[in-house]
Design a protein around this motif. Structure first.
Motif, PDB file in Angstrom:
ATOM      1  N   GLU A  34      55.818  57.595  37.448  1.00  0.00           N
ATOM      2  CA  GLU A  34      55.485  56.238  37.011  1.00  0.00           C
ATOM      3  C   GLU A  34      56.272  55.164  37.775  1.00  0.00           C
ATOM      4  OE1 GLU A  34      55.434  55.823  32.679  1.00  0.00           O
ATOM      5  OE2 GLU A  34      55.851  53.713  33.085  1.00  0.00           O
ATOM      6  N   VAL A  78      52.336  49.084  42.814  1.00  0.00           N
ATOM      7  CA  VAL A  78      51.252  48.212  42.387  1.00  0.00           C
ATOM      8  C   VAL A  78      51.341  46.802  42.976  1.00  0.00           C
ATOM      9  CG1 VAL A  78      52.230  47.465  40.155  1.00  0.00           C
ATOM     10  CG2 VAL A  78      49.771  47.572  40.441  1.00  0.00           C
ATOM     11  N   ASP A  79      52.539  46.203  42.981  1.00  0.00           N
ATOM     12  CA  ASP A  79      52.652  44.846  43.520  1.00  0.00           C
ATOM     13  C   ASP A  79      52.418  44.818  45.034  1.00  0.00           C
ATOM     14  OD1 ASP A  79      53.132  43.867  41.018  1.00  0.00           O
ATOM     15  OD2 ASP A  79      55.014  42.857  41.506  1.00  0.00           O
ATOM     16  N   TYR A  91      48.650  45.408  45.665  1.00  0.00           N
ATOM     17  CA  TYR A  91      47.825  44.284  45.236  1.00  0.00           C
ATOM     18  C   TYR A  91      48.013  43.077  46.155  1.00  0.00           C
ATOM     19  CZ  TYR A  91      45.529  41.106  41.894  1.00  0.00           C
ATOM     20  OH  TYR A  91      44.705  40.202  41.283  1.00  0.00           O
ATOM     21  N   ARG A  92      49.260  42.865  46.617  1.00  0.00           N
ATOM     22  CA  ARG A  92      49.508  41.765  47.565  1.00  0.00           C
ATOM     23  C   ARG A  92      48.740  41.983  48.857  1.00  0.00           C
ATOM     24  NH1 ARG A  92      55.242  41.756  46.185  1.00  0.00           N
ATOM     25  NH2 ARG A  92      55.372  40.147  44.588  1.00  0.00           N
ATOM     26  N   LEU A 125      45.038  41.258  48.220  1.00  0.00           N
ATOM     27  CA  LEU A 125      44.740  39.829  48.019  1.00  0.00           C
ATOM     28  C   LEU A 125      44.856  39.008  49.297  1.00  0.00           C
ATOM     29  CD1 LEU A 125      46.423  38.739  44.655  1.00  0.00           C
ATOM     30  CD2 LEU A 125      44.002  38.949  45.132  1.00  0.00           C
ATOM     31  N   THR A 126      45.692  39.444  50.219  1.00  0.00           N
ATOM     32  CA  THR A 126      45.883  38.650  51.435  1.00  0.00           C
ATOM     33  C   THR A 126      44.983  39.120  52.572  1.00  0.00           C
ATOM     34  OG1 THR A 126      47.805  40.047  51.863  1.00  0.00           O
ATOM     35  CG2 THR A 126      48.243  37.850  51.052  1.00  0.00           C
ATOM     36  N   PHE A 162      38.037  39.632  44.884  1.00  0.00           N
ATOM     37  CA  PHE A 162      39.080  39.525  43.855  1.00  0.00           C
ATOM     38  C   PHE A 162      39.301  38.100  43.373  1.00  0.00           C
ATOM     39  CE2 PHE A 162      39.903  43.348  46.223  1.00  0.00           C
ATOM     40  CZ  PHE A 162      40.197  44.251  45.222  1.00  0.00           C
ATOM     41  N   GLU A 163      38.526  37.157  43.948  1.00  0.00           N
ATOM     42  CA  GLU A 163      38.763  35.757  43.635  1.00  0.00           C
ATOM     43  C   GLU A 163      38.660  35.419  42.150  1.00  0.00           C
ATOM     44  OE1 GLU A 163      36.397  33.572  46.468  1.00  0.00           O
ATOM     45  OE2 GLU A 163      37.986  33.971  47.913  1.00  0.00           O
ATOM     46  N   GLU A 164      37.663  35.981  41.503  1.00  0.00           N
ATOM     47  CA  GLU A 164      37.408  35.627  40.107  1.00  0.00           C
ATOM     48  C   GLU A 164      38.187  36.488  39.108  1.00  0.00           C
ATOM     49  OE1 GLU A 164      35.447  32.977  39.359  1.00  0.00           O
ATOM     50  OE2 GLU A 164      35.362  32.726  41.530  1.00  0.00           O
ATOM     51  N   THR A 165      38.919  37.466  39.608  1.00  0.00           N
ATOM     52  CA  THR A 165      39.510  38.421  38.671  1.00  0.00           C
ATOM     53  C   THR A 165      40.787  37.888  38.017  1.00  0.00           C
ATOM     54  OG1 THR A 165      40.696  39.429  40.474  1.00  0.00           O
ATOM     55  CG2 THR A 165      38.627  40.464  39.855  1.00  0.00           C
ATOM     56  N   MET A 209      44.517  38.322  36.817  1.00  0.00           N
ATOM     57  CA  MET A 209      45.608  39.119  37.402  1.00  0.00           C
ATOM     58  C   MET A 209      46.106  40.246  36.498  1.00  0.00           C
ATOM     59  SD  MET A 209      48.415  37.075  39.627  1.00  0.00           S
ATOM     60  CE  MET A 209      49.766  38.224  39.600  1.00  0.00           C
ATOM     61  N   ASP A 210      46.249  39.938  35.211  1.00  0.00           N
ATOM     62  CA  ASP A 210      46.750  40.961  34.281  1.00  0.00           C
ATOM     63  C   ASP A 210      45.817  42.159  34.268  1.00  0.00           C
ATOM     64  OD1 ASP A 210      49.062  39.855  33.409  1.00  0.00           O
ATOM     65  OD2 ASP A 210      48.156  38.801  31.718  1.00  0.00           O
ATOM     66  N   ILE A 264      45.972  44.119  37.548  1.00  0.00           N
ATOM     67  CA  ILE A 264      47.185  44.923  37.694  1.00  0.00           C
ATOM     68  C   ILE A 264      47.116  46.152  36.796  1.00  0.00           C
ATOM     69  CG2 ILE A 264      49.678  44.887  37.155  1.00  0.00           C
ATOM     70  CD1 ILE A 264      49.748  42.297  38.817  1.00  0.00           C
ATOM     71  N   LYS A 296      47.082  49.905  38.243  1.00  0.00           N
ATOM     72  CA  LYS A 296      48.058  50.898  37.784  1.00  0.00           C
ATOM     73  C   LYS A 296      47.344  52.185  37.405  1.00  0.00           C
ATOM     74  CE  LYS A 296      52.126  48.388  36.240  1.00  0.00           C
ATOM     75  NZ  LYS A 296      52.919  47.938  35.115  1.00  0.00           N
TER      76      LYS A 296
END
Lengths: 122, 296
Positions: A12, A19-20, A23-24, A27-28, A36-39, A41-42, A45, A49
């Motif tokens: 874990e 995950v960060d 995801y970064r 997104l970039t 992913f524009e409309e999603t 964040m919580d 993530i 995960k």
């Protein structure tokens, strides 16, 4: 008995560390960020995960049908092979960045790759 | 997710939860052993209405007022959480808590008078000292936890988004926060910076607290200000954009973001991409909607 893939990757803790970074990267990346524009964040993530846990061979409730359903609207917007490849590339780079040994990365990529048809609705 | 009211929570049952959820004794029931937990409650039970009385009311500016209400029974809350107020007509709206718990049991709220806002206009005009009001809560996970005591904190808020943020700052200062605290408050014009004096004073008194005010529209409202009116420089621009340009977050930085949902969501992503860990971003997005459409 040897440890499971999940344990060897780092369990874990590895999911939380990955995950960060993952995801970064996603997104970039201008070639895929439009999906992913409309999603929220919580939400994203949490989903990332559970995806990473599954790809790392951890305990999961993965269902191909759910994966298919979740990605169907994106397939309609043009989600294709190239996008799948880009995300897979980011996963691989994330693991390399975290210092996960190459042979383990290979095992993770095989599991991640198994979602291919469901993600692209094939 | 359930809330434990008695007994011991297994570590496993709080894995992956935000520290604010852990502090409220929330846990994942599927991971919890039955023998160690003695009493639980559904988190929704916190949404039952209770009563409070208005003890003070004053204007911060023409369209922002401060309400001080006193719950009839003691309330356990964290500054930065919010409560839902329900007036006699049954209209329900959410307001963030700007105060920190104290012996007096007073709760401070900041209300912005919306142009056609039924509730805010009612609170401004009709709601008078001594009146009773129903409320539910506290609700929300946007608050300070002292486990982040040594970490840098950044707070970004527009308009009355400053209400939960000043609460969080008060809580941090009271808890002896050691890391730096950087507070960006933005408004359209100078009168919208309704906490200017209070935040300027905090800036002067606490070496680790910095106040960065900005206005986004009415530049004339600051052009004639003297050093006396505002010893702290007020920038012209959107506070979230100014903040994102300036901040140099570390992986330990905690970010609190409050204000309209569009600003909150955009800034949250940008801050995340700038390097703030997703688990260290706390948000409170103000949605101007009628809560009666939701659970009651």
């Amino acid at each position: 008995m040897s440890d499971s893939l999940f344990e060897r990757v780092g369990g874990e803790g590895a999911v939380n560390a990955a995950v960060d970074i993952f995801y970064r990267k996603v997104l970039t990346d201008d070639s895929i960020s439009q999906f992913f524009e409309e999603t929220d964040m919580d939400d994203q993530i949490a989903k990332q995960k559970s995806f990473l846990t599954m790809a790392f061979g951890g305990p999961n409730e993965y269902s191909g049908t759910d994966m298919r359903k979740a990605h169907a609207p994106l397939v309609e917007k043009g989600l294709n092979e190239a996008h799948f490849g880009a995300v897979a590339g980011h996963l691989q780079a994330t693991l390399a960045e975290l210092g996960v040994p190459e042979e383990l990365i290979g095992e993770v990529m095989v599991i991640a790759g198994s979602t291919h048809d469901d993600v692209l609705g094939l | 997710m359930l809330k434990s009211t008695q007994g011991e929570i297994d570590k496993e049952a709080q894995k992956g939860l935000k520290s604010t959820a852990i502090e409220q004794a929330f846990f994942l029931a599927c991971q919890q052993k039955a023998e160690t937990i003695q009493a639980v409650e559904l988190i929704d039970q916190e949404l039952i209405f209770s009563h409070a009385r208005l003890v003070d009311k004053k204007l911060f500016s023409d369209n922002i007022c401060q309400l001080i209400i006193e719950p009839v029974s003691p309330l356990y809350y964290h500054a930065g959480q919010f409560i839902n107020l329900k007036n006699a007509q049954g209209i329900v709206r959410s307001y963030s808590i700007a105060s920190i718990p104290s012996k007096q049991q007073f709760i401070e709220l900041h209300v912005y008078k919306q142009a056609n806002g039924v509730m805010s206009n009612w609170l401004f005009k009709e709601f008078t000292i001594g009146d009773k009001i129903d409320f539910q809560g506290p609700i929300g996970e946007c608050f300070y936890t002292s486990e982040n005591k040594n970490n840098p904190m950044i707070l970004i808020g527009t308009g009355t988004g400053a209400a939960p943020l000043i609460g969080i700052v008060r809580d941090a200062i009271k808890s002896g926060h050691q890391g730096s605290i950087l507070f960006y408050h933005g408004a359209r014009n100078f009168s919208g910076l309704y906490l200017h004096d209070i935040l300027s004073k905090l800036d002067k008194e606490h070496s680790n607290f910095t106040y960065r005010p900005s206005i986004s529209r009415d530049e004339d409202s600051i052009s004639n200000l003297t050093e006396n009116d505002s010893p702290i420089k007020i920038e012209f621009g959107r506070c979230n954009e100014i903040a994102i340009k300036e901040i140099q977050p570390t992986s330990e930085t905690t970010l609190y973001l409050c204000g309209n949902p569009d600003m909150v969501n955009k800034t949250r992503k940008k801050a995340f991409l700038a390097g703030i860990a997703s688990k260290n971003i706390y948000i409170d997005a103000f949605e101007y909607k009628d809560l009666r459409k939701n659970d009651r």
